[in-house]
Motif scaffolding. Structure first.
Motif, PDB file in Angstrom:
ATOM      1  N   GLY A   1     -42.387  -1.157  -3.564  1.00  0.00           N
ATOM      2  CA  GLY A   1     -41.123  -1.191  -2.838  1.00  0.00           C
ATOM      3  C   GLY A   1     -41.247  -1.551  -1.375  1.00  0.00           C
ATOM      4  N   LEU A   2     -42.411  -2.061  -0.941  1.00  0.00           N
ATOM      5  CA  LEU A   2     -42.564  -2.489   0.446  1.00  0.00           C
ATOM      6  C   LEU A   2     -42.065  -3.929   0.587  1.00  0.00           C
ATOM      7  CD1 LEU A   2     -46.137  -1.129   1.307  1.00  0.00           C
ATOM      8  CD2 LEU A   2     -43.915  -0.127   1.895  1.00  0.00           C
ATOM      9  N   VAL A   3     -41.455  -4.232   1.727  1.00  0.00           N
ATOM     10  CA  VAL A   3     -40.949  -5.581   1.991  1.00  0.00           C
ATOM     11  C   VAL A   3     -42.147  -6.466   2.367  1.00  0.00           C
ATOM     12  CG1 VAL A   3     -39.426  -7.002   3.401  1.00  0.00           C
ATOM     13  CG2 VAL A   3     -38.719  -4.682   2.750  1.00  0.00           C
ATOM     14  N   ALA A   4     -42.498  -7.395   1.467  1.00  0.00           N
ATOM     15  CA  ALA A   4     -43.670  -8.250   1.672  1.00  0.00           C
ATOM     16  C   ALA A   4     -43.302  -9.618   2.232  1.00  0.00           C
ATOM     17  CB  ALA A   4     -44.414  -8.424   0.350  1.00  0.00           C
TER      18      ALA A   4
ATOM     19  N   LEU B   1     -35.175  -4.668  12.868  1.00  0.00           N
ATOM     20  CA  LEU B   1     -36.312  -5.413  13.431  1.00  0.00           C
ATOM     21  C   LEU B   1     -37.607  -5.120  12.702  1.00  0.00           C
ATOM     22  CD1 LEU B   1     -35.481  -5.062  17.242  1.00  0.00           C
ATOM     23  CD2 LEU B   1     -34.990  -6.978  15.722  1.00  0.00           C
ATOM     24  N   GLY B   2     -37.772  -3.954  12.176  1.00  0.00           N
ATOM     25  CA  GLY B   2     -39.025  -3.605  11.509  1.00  0.00           C
ATOM     26  C   GLY B   2     -38.953  -3.757  10.014  1.00  0.00           C
ATOM     27  N   LEU B   3     -38.157  -4.720   9.533  1.00  0.00           N
ATOM     28  CA  LEU B   3     -37.936  -4.861   8.105  1.00  0.00           C
ATOM     29  C   LEU B   3     -39.221  -5.235   7.352  1.00  0.00           C
ATOM     30  CD1 LEU B   3     -35.865  -4.859   5.810  1.00  0.00           C
ATOM     31  CD2 LEU B   3     -35.395  -7.263   6.330  1.00  0.00           C
ATOM     32  N   LEU B   4     -39.961  -6.231   7.835  1.00  0.00           N
ATOM     33  CA  LEU B   4     -41.164  -6.687   7.168  1.00  0.00           C
ATOM     34  C   LEU B   4     -42.227  -5.583   7.165  1.00  0.00           C
ATOM     35  CD1 LEU B   4     -42.237  -9.261   5.773  1.00  0.00           C
ATOM     36  CD2 LEU B   4     -43.322  -9.863   7.948  1.00  0.00           C
ATOM     37  N   GLY B   5     -42.719  -5.226   5.987  1.00  0.00           N
ATOM     38  CA  GLY B   5     -43.732  -4.192   5.852  1.00  0.00           C
ATOM     39  C   GLY B   5     -43.158  -2.789   5.694  1.00  0.00           C
ATOM     40  N   SER B   6     -41.845  -2.649   5.776  1.00  0.00           N
ATOM     41  CA  SER B   6     -41.221  -1.325   5.644  1.00  0.00           C
ATOM     42  C   SER B   6     -40.898  -1.039   4.186  1.00  0.00           C
ATOM     43  CB  SER B   6     -39.941  -1.265   6.476  1.00  0.00           C
ATOM     44  OG  SER B   6     -38.971  -2.159   5.939  1.00  0.00           O
ATOM     45  N   GLU B   7     -40.612   0.225   3.890  1.00  0.00           N
ATOM     46  CA  GLU B   7     -40.128   0.573   2.559  1.00  0.00           C
ATOM     47  C   GLU B   7     -38.645   0.269   2.516  1.00  0.00           C
ATOM     48  OE1 GLU B   7     -40.999   4.484   1.238  1.00  0.00           O
ATOM     49  OE2 GLU B   7     -43.139   4.349   1.697  1.00  0.00           O
ATOM     50  N   ILE B   8     -38.212  -0.472   1.493  1.00  0.00           N
ATOM     51  CA  ILE B   8     -36.815  -0.884   1.421  1.00  0.00           C
ATOM     52  C   ILE B   8     -35.889   0.330   1.284  1.00  0.00           C
ATOM     53  CG2 ILE B   8     -36.834  -1.251  -1.094  1.00  0.00           C
ATOM     54  CD1 ILE B   8     -34.989  -3.680  -0.537  1.00  0.00           C
ATOM     55  N   ALA B   9     -36.413   1.425   0.683  1.00  0.00           N
ATOM     56  CA  ALA B   9     -35.579   2.627   0.536  1.00  0.00           C
ATOM     57  C   ALA B   9     -35.201   3.199   1.897  1.00  0.00           C
ATOM     58  CB  ALA B   9     -36.322   3.675  -0.287  1.00  0.00           C
ATOM     59  N   ASN B  10     -36.087   3.002   2.911  1.00  0.00           N
ATOM     60  CA  ASN B  10     -35.804   3.517   4.254  1.00  0.00           C
ATOM     61  C   ASN B  10     -35.084   2.496   5.124  1.00  0.00           C
ATOM     62  OD1 ASN B  10     -37.123   5.926   3.588  1.00  0.00           O
ATOM     63  ND2 ASN B  10     -39.128   5.088   4.211  1.00  0.00           N
ATOM     64  N   SER B  11     -35.490   1.238   5.060  1.00  0.00           N
ATOM     65  CA  SER B  11     -34.917   0.231   5.958  1.00  0.00           C
ATOM     66  C   SER B  11     -33.588  -0.307   5.464  1.00  0.00           C
ATOM     67  CB  SER B  11     -35.908  -0.930   6.139  1.00  0.00           C
ATOM     68  OG  SER B  11     -36.269  -1.460   4.874  1.00  0.00           O
ATOM     69  N   LEU B  12     -33.431  -0.446   4.151  1.00  0.00           N
ATOM     70  CA  LEU B  12     -32.173  -0.940   3.584  1.00  0.00           C
ATOM     71  C   LEU B  12     -31.786  -0.058   2.399  1.00  0.00           C
ATOM     72  CD1 LEU B  12     -33.007  -4.783   3.560  1.00  0.00           C
ATOM     73  CD2 LEU B  12     -31.554  -3.572   5.211  1.00  0.00           C
TER      74      LEU B  12
END
Length: 850
Positions: free
Chosen positions: A770-773, A787-798
């Motif tokens: 589930g990490l944004v690759a 801004l920190g979307l890349l490499g984040s967990e989508i459950a937290n960022s979106l």
């Protein structure tokens, strides 16, 4: 009117003046040049066309001789013919090279008409001329095109035939000799194919200039084909032709410089002599052509004279080509198989498929006869395809019977190796008969590789990628270059039988074989020795860590049924010839006295030795060539060759043997010298003491066996090293293949990444956790606040998008609101057709809510 001047005689003066005026107007209006002269051939009048054509005016020419247009290049023979006609009062027509006032030349089609008065006396000459320079030039160009080669400027075959026929008639009339040579450039096609026709054309021009410069004025050189030239040499004897051929071979072999490149080319020369090799052009031409092809067969860069025998051989080849073509269609070909034997296990490790031809009238035709003919005619490609298919058909039949079929080697000729369809033919045949690629080994000679190294490397790597094994055949007879051996992905090399045949007699052949084995093993390649026919040759290969042998010693080539029986019988090498073995003690006794031999045999037989006997040194050397021997006991005094001399030869040829000499006290000095140089291990005096002799021989065997054990240990070490080198080579091939796959994967990934970046819709890639690759530019713009979307967990960022993906089935659309706009969201799994995993998410603005 010109031929009837009497009209002027009967006219009144006024009429005559009018007639003259009209006559002058008529002359002036003619487009052809007109010159009128008196009987003395001095110019009276010219028209305007004449002035334009020649640059001379009426005033300049008045009273001048009509020869004013003639010059040094005007044909004297034509002028003589013209004067003779005019002196006889007859008209003249001809073509002359004339000169204008400015000195330039033009071709003049001239007609001169004599004019007579009423009294039949000559009154005038009227010359009519026409500039035909353009027509003449066009005619010469047409003639040149029909008789000369456009590239080199040399005569073509048509003009060559005309000149040769003339030279033959002169030679026949004068009783003089004449020679014809045909020169064919060797492997010229490679230059055109690799460097281009422009380079090839420049080479041909330089070539023609060289040979033209080496000939006499009376000789003719012509270009009769793409890379073939013919020389006609009137007055040339066979000796003179030989001298010239040697000179031309050297001249042609000098480097050619084209576009800063230096090229080396040779030529093959065929020589025919008139009248023995032909009494007309066509016969001489054919003879020279046959001789040239014979020179090419001898290895190129050579010259060869024609002979009747050569012509008959050529005719026989033509007949054989026709018969061979029928043989393929009428199923007269069949395969024999010759096994390879593994020297480590003693088992059959493979077999070579060899084509055989049984003709209904000629019987069994030797491959040495029909294979070269097939290669020259191009039929070898068709035969090669047949061999591949038949071998695969036989393998499938054996495997269907449950027979364990070893690897089958198939030879590919140089002609077939250059065939662009080879790879596809092999792949299709393997699929048709369900043969695994590793069961086939393709054998290629060094000569086939050198014709085009780049093509060879690409093709071999393609065959290797298919899973086939590769062998370099006849190694040592060609270039034998270590750099090429490194370049090409072979699995094994085959030592040519010419180095194996005399290995027990020639120390040079032995050294070459050892070097080839060591070199190949150092590169991780297996080695097969061809043409092994004796136990001594087999023993040499065993003791020098050769991997396989092939030859009559183990088996001749066998038809399919006999090869099948050999496989079912699991026939093997004797144990004493395997790399790790239990050896029988072998003793050779050499003495010219039969009673001494008998006494020695009775004394030593109880010790269990295998005893060989010889009555002379020559017999002893013959036995050594056929049998592995541990100990040699030789008498010193023998006719022809003394014992010491014999043992010196034995040492050079078989250095591992233990050598003992029986001698009297009188020969101690020569024996001592032999011991000091290592030719003799020990000596015993005659008469010998039985117990001492038996003790010495037992001691010698122990010494030999200790040395053999050391060599055996060395063999094991070398075998282990060779297997390690082979494993390293295979590992390197695997690593190279993986690196190529990785490189291709990286290139593909870059292509996909660039493609996703250019899509007009937002795309997000998620890994399996589930990490944004991956986020393309459209997605970055859409989620600019994250801004920190890349490499984040989508459950937290979106989180909203994550929840939608959780409840929406794969491939279906879900709706979400982003920045107060409705988007349709769809996702797909990755990993079904690749090693990647995770999800690819696409977002599309929903037009219905926009």
């Amino acid at each position: 009117m010109l031929n009837n001047p009497a009209i002027f005689d009967t006219a009144t003066p006024e009429q005559a003046i009018e007639f003259a005026r009209l006559y002058q107007q008529a002359i002036a209006s003619i487009s052809q040049g007109i010159l009128i002269s008196g009987p003395d051939r001095l110019t009276l009048s010219v028209n305007a066309a004449f002035e334009t054509m020649t640059g001379y005016s009426q005033i300049e020419l008045a009273g001048q001789p009509c020869t004013v247009l003639q010059g040094p290049q005007t044909c004297a023979e034509t002028i003589h013919r013209m004067r003779s006609a005019l002196d006889a009062g007859q008209p003249f027509t001809g073509e002359l090279l004339n000169y204008r006032k400015d000195g330039t030349t033009f071709w003049n089609a001239l007609s001169v008409i004599p004019v007579f008065g009423s009294d039949a006396l000559l009154t005038h000459f009227v010359g009519i001329q026409r500039d035909i320079s353009d027509q003449r030039l066009a005619r010469e160009q047409i003639n040149r095109l029909s008789h000369f080669d456009g590239l080199t400027g040399l005569p073509n075959r048509t003009l060559l035939a005309n000149r040769c026929s003339h030279d033959i008639s002169m030679a026949q009339r004068d009783g003089r000799p004449m020679a014809m040579m045909m020169l064919g450039l060797d492997r010229f096609k490679i230059i055109n194919d690799t460097l281009g026709h422009a380079v090839g054309d420049e080479v041909l021009k330089q070539f023609s200039q060289r040979i033209s410069g080496a000939l006499r004025d009376q000789d003719t050189v012509a270009r009769v084909g793409g890379d073939e030239f013919v020389l006609v040499l009137p007055g040339n004897t066979p000796e003179g032709a030989t001298h010239l051929a040697i000179k031309l071979l050297h001249l042609v072999a000098q480097p050619y410089r084209v576009n800063s490149m230096e090229l080396n080319i040779t030529t093959s020369i065929g020589v025919a002599i008139y009248p023995g090799d032909g009494q007309d052009f066509e016969a001489l031409f054919k003879s020279a052509e046959v001789a040239m092809h014979q020179a090419k067969e001898l290895g190129r860069g050579k010259y060869r004279f024609f002979s009747a025998e050569m012509f008959e051989n050529t005719l026989a080849k033509v007949t054989m080509v026709a018969a061979l073509r029928s043989a393929i269609a009428q199923d007269q070909l069949h395969l024999h198989y010759q096994p390879f034997v593994d020297l480590q296990t003693g088992q059959v490790g493979g077999m070579e498929a060899l084509v055989r031809w049984s003709h209904p009238e000629l019987g069994a035709v030797s491959p040495a006869c029909f294979i070269p003919v097939a290669e020259q005619s191009g039929l070898i490609v068709e035969i090669g395809v047949w061999v591949l298919r038949q071998a695969c058909r036989d393998m499938r039949d054996w495997m269907d019977q449950g027979i364990e079929v070893p690897q089958v080697s198939i030879n590919v000729s140089p002609v077939q190796f250059r065939d662009s369809a080879l790879l596809q033919q092999i792949e299709a045949t393997l699929q048709e008969f369900s043969i695994e690629p590793h069961r086939i080994c393709i054998e290629v000679t060094e000569g086939a590789l050198m014709e085009d190294v780049t093509h060879s490397e690409m093709l071999l790597r393609s065959l290797k990628a298919l899973g086939l094994k590769l062998a370099l055949d006849d190694f040592g007879t060609g270039y034998s270059s270590l750099s090429y051996l490194k370049l090409f992905p072979f699995d094994k090399v085959k030592i040519d039988q010419s180095f194996v045949r005399d290995i027990s007699k020639s120390s040079q052949d032995a050294v070459i074989a050892k070097v080839v084995i060591a070199m190949a093993h150092g590169l991780g390649l297996r080695v097969t020795a061809e043409g092994v026919e004796t136990e001594v040759q087999c023993e040499f290969m065993r003791s020098n860590v050769c991997d396989e042998i092939q030859g009559f010693f183990f088996s001749r080539p066998l038809p399919k049924a006999e090869m099948e029986a050999l496989l079912n019988a699991d026939r093997r090498l004797p144990e004493h010839l395997m790399r790790v073995r239990v050896k029988t003690r072998t003793l050779l006794l050499v003495d010219d006295e039969p009673n001494v031999i008998s006494a020695l045999k009775r004394l030593l037989r109880p010790d269990g030795y295998r005893i060989l006997t010889a009555g002379s040194a020559q017999e002893g050397l013959a036995l050594l060539a056929q049998n592995p021997v541990d100990i040699i006991v030789s008498d010193q005094r023998m006719p022809g060759m003394t014992g010491v001399e014999f043992l010196r030869q034995a040492k050079n040829l078989y250095p591992d043997t233990i050598r003992i000499v029986l001698s009297g006290y009188t020969e101690l000095q020569s024996v001592t010298d032999a011991i000091n140089e290592g030719a003799v291990y020990r000596f015993l005096t005659k008469p010998w003491e039985d117990s001492q002799l038996r003790s010495f021989i037992e001691e010698a065997f122990v010494h030999k066996e200790l040395a053999d054990e050391n060599r055996q240990l060395n063999l094991k070490i070398r075998t282990a090293n060779q297997e390690l080198a082979s494993s390293n080579r295979q590992l390197q091939e695997v690593l190279d293949h993986k690196q190529q796959q990785i490189a291709r994967g990286e290139r593909s990934l870059n292509v996909v990444r660039n493609a996703l970046q250019s899509l007009p819709m937002p795309v997000i890639g998620l890994d399996d956790e589930g990490l944004v690759a991956f986020v393309n530019r459209q997605a970055q713009s859409l989620f600019i606040n994250n801004l920190g979307l890349l490499g984040s967990e989508i459950a937290n960022s979106l989180p909203a998008l994550h929840e939608l993906l959780t409840i929406t089935p794969e491939g279906k659309f879900g709706l979400t609101d982003i920045n107060h706009q409705a988007y349709r969201v769809q996702w797909h799994s990755m990993g079904e057709q690749s090693t990647s995993s995770g999800k690819i998410v696409t977002l599309c603005l929903d037009e219905a809510f926009a």
